[in-house]
Scaffold this active site. Structure first.
Site, PDB file in Angstrom:
ATOM      1  N   TYR A 179      25.135 -30.357  60.503  1.00 39.68           N
ATOM      2  CA  TYR A 179      25.218 -31.807  60.372  1.00 39.68           C
ATOM      3  C   TYR A 179      23.897 -32.535  60.215  1.00 39.68           C
ATOM      4  CZ  TYR A 179      30.140 -31.310  61.177  1.00 39.68           C
ATOM      5  OH  TYR A 179      31.459 -30.964  61.035  1.00 39.68           O
ATOM      6  N   PHE A 451      36.320 -34.448  71.057  1.00 39.57           N
ATOM      7  CA  PHE A 451      37.166 -35.245  70.173  1.00 39.57           C
ATOM      8  C   PHE A 451      37.080 -34.713  68.760  1.00 39.57           C
ATOM      9  CE2 PHE A 451      33.036 -37.237  70.601  1.00 39.57           C
ATOM     10  CZ  PHE A 451      32.656 -37.485  69.294  1.00 39.57           C
TER      11      PHE A 451
END
Length: 451
Positions: A179, A451
């Site tokens: 990322y 999440f």
């Protein structure tokens, strides 16, 4: 979250039948690894875009989540993570997809890549909640790697987040090397620790002004929601938990829930743990995994750890979500009873709107800095009354990328460290030291929510 270019995300539930996704108007189409500049927003204006002779890789289209069959998204998720959803977890996965927005890459009716997100709030230093896109379910099929698909999908997701007024994007990554190229930096860390329960006694006496008790089912949710909110508004790096998150936590696990009430009967903390029964030739050696421990007061934290370390027939107690600055090891009579197995990255953050993100938090020390973030300069003025950041033409004090800013923003990394690592360039001598004082948080940032 899940890794782009592969698979990734802490949340996992393993079957889904597949239904091909119909191609809808308004989709984006480009040839195989086509760059951003080569796509068109309207099917009506799209060229037929047939692949070159002998190229069977097809034509891809970018579709919003609402234009594809959720089963196709689930099927891609199964392929990316190497499992199958079962009869229990499949309905939960469908509910999970229904609770998010997202973008899919579709090749001849088959979803081959996906990026999802949910709206959330994340707490910045000073107890300042800010809207964010909680990125999740990111994956690209092994048959479609190295074509720029992940970059296309992440770009769409970031643009949508800005349109929704979300100045930050955050995620939990299953792999650490993906990322950074999308502008994310590590904002929080978590310790994986293992305690020898027999040796892990607390050093000082403790009189609990409240009480701890076991709860189950709906009662557990009712008791824990408010306690979590008290915790997360004061904890930098903590993210809000939407109602579907709580429902998934109950549906996918059959652990023990313990809440702590203060002297007035108000729940100020809770823990969730599971027990794997094991006997070592007549000697009890069960392993307790602490899945969640949330406390709004020091008394609740100590009381709940005493419950966990007092469980019978247990050899080890372990957790993968301990904050780097948790005081537990300093409370033990024998600090060697706690072993830090690993320190892992927790939440990653990407500042999408730099000015809003910088101005949303409070700073322990006042000061003025000019930050150059990927070519754009911002003047940050911080004082007792808050902070303001705005574009400027002044010369930069520090030059950095979005990923580095995502790490610094939450107060867990000193800018001088990133200067030494050559992730930040100090244009004005001493500017990084000033930034150290300004960006330091009141406590280490921590995110304990997958999440």
């Amino acid at each position: 979250a899940t890794p782009a270019g592969g698979s990734g995300s802490g949340r996992r539930w393993p079957c889904a039948r597949h239904a091909g996704s119909s191609i809808r108007r308004g989709a984006t189409r480009w040839r195989r690894a086509g760059p951003v500049g080569g796509r068109t927003r309207s099917r009506a204006n799209a060229v037929a875009a047939s692949p070159p002779a002998g190229d069977h890789r097809g034509v891809l289209e970018i579709l919003p989540l609402g234009a594809v069959d959720p089963e196709a998204v689930i099927r891609q998720d199964e392929r990316a993570f190497g499992f199958r959803y079962d009869r229990v977890s499949r309905p939960v996965a469908r509910a999970d997809v229904a609770d998010m927005r997202g973008w899919a890459a579709v090749d001849r009716g088959e979803v081959v890549a996906f990026v999802g997100a949910r709206p959330c709030e994340v707490t910045l230093p000073g107890g300042c909640p800010v809207a964010a896109a909680g990125v999740t379910w990111v994956s690209v099929a092994a048959t479609h790697r190295r074509r720029g698909i992940a970059s296309q999908l992440m770009g769409r997701m970031h643009a949508e987040a800005l349109e929704r007024g979300e100045p930050l994007a955050v995620l939990i990554a299953s792999e650490g090397g993906i990322y950074g190229r999308f502008g994310y930096g590590v904002a929080t860390w978590r310790r994986v620790v293992r305690l020898d329960r027999r040796a892990a006694g607390l050093a000082t006496p403790f009189e609990d002004p409240g009480r701890a008790r076991y709860v189950e089912g709906a009662a557990a949710l009712d008791a824990c929601r408010a306690a979590y909110e008290r915790y997360r508004v004061a904890q930098p790096g903590a993210v809000s938990r939407r109602e579907p998150w709580w429902q998934r936590a109950v549906a996918m696990k059959t652990p023990q829930w313990v809440v702590h009430e203060d002297g007035d009967g108000v729940v100020d903390g809770f823990t969730v743990y599971s027990n794997e029964l094991h006997w070592d030739y007549g000697h009890p050696a069960s392993r307790v995994s602490v899945d969640d421990l949330v406390t709004a007061t020091p008394e609740a934290r100590e009381a709940l750890w005493r419950v966990l370390l007092g469980l019978d027939l247990v050899g080890t107690v372990e957790t993968t979500w301990l904050s780097p600055d948790d005081p537990l090891e300093w409370q033990l009579a024998d600090r060697r009873a706690l072993r830090t197995v690993e320190v892992l990255d927790g939440m990653w953050a990407c500042p999408l709107d730099v000015a809003v993100a910088l101005g949303a938090r409070r700073y322990l020390a006042g000061g003025t800095l000019v930050l150059e973030v990927e070519g754009a300069r911002f003047r940050l003025d911080a004082g007792e009354g808050g902070a303001e950041a705005c574009p400027t033409g002044s010369e930069a004090d520090l030059v950095l990328g979005r990923g580095a800013l995502g790490s610094i923003l939450f107060g867990g990394v000193r800018p001088t460290v990133l200067v030494a690592a050559r992730r930040v360039v100090e244009r004005v001598a001493g500017a990084a030291t000033v930034a150290d004082r300004m960006f330091l948080g009141e406590r280490m940032p921590h995110c304990n929510t997958a999440f």
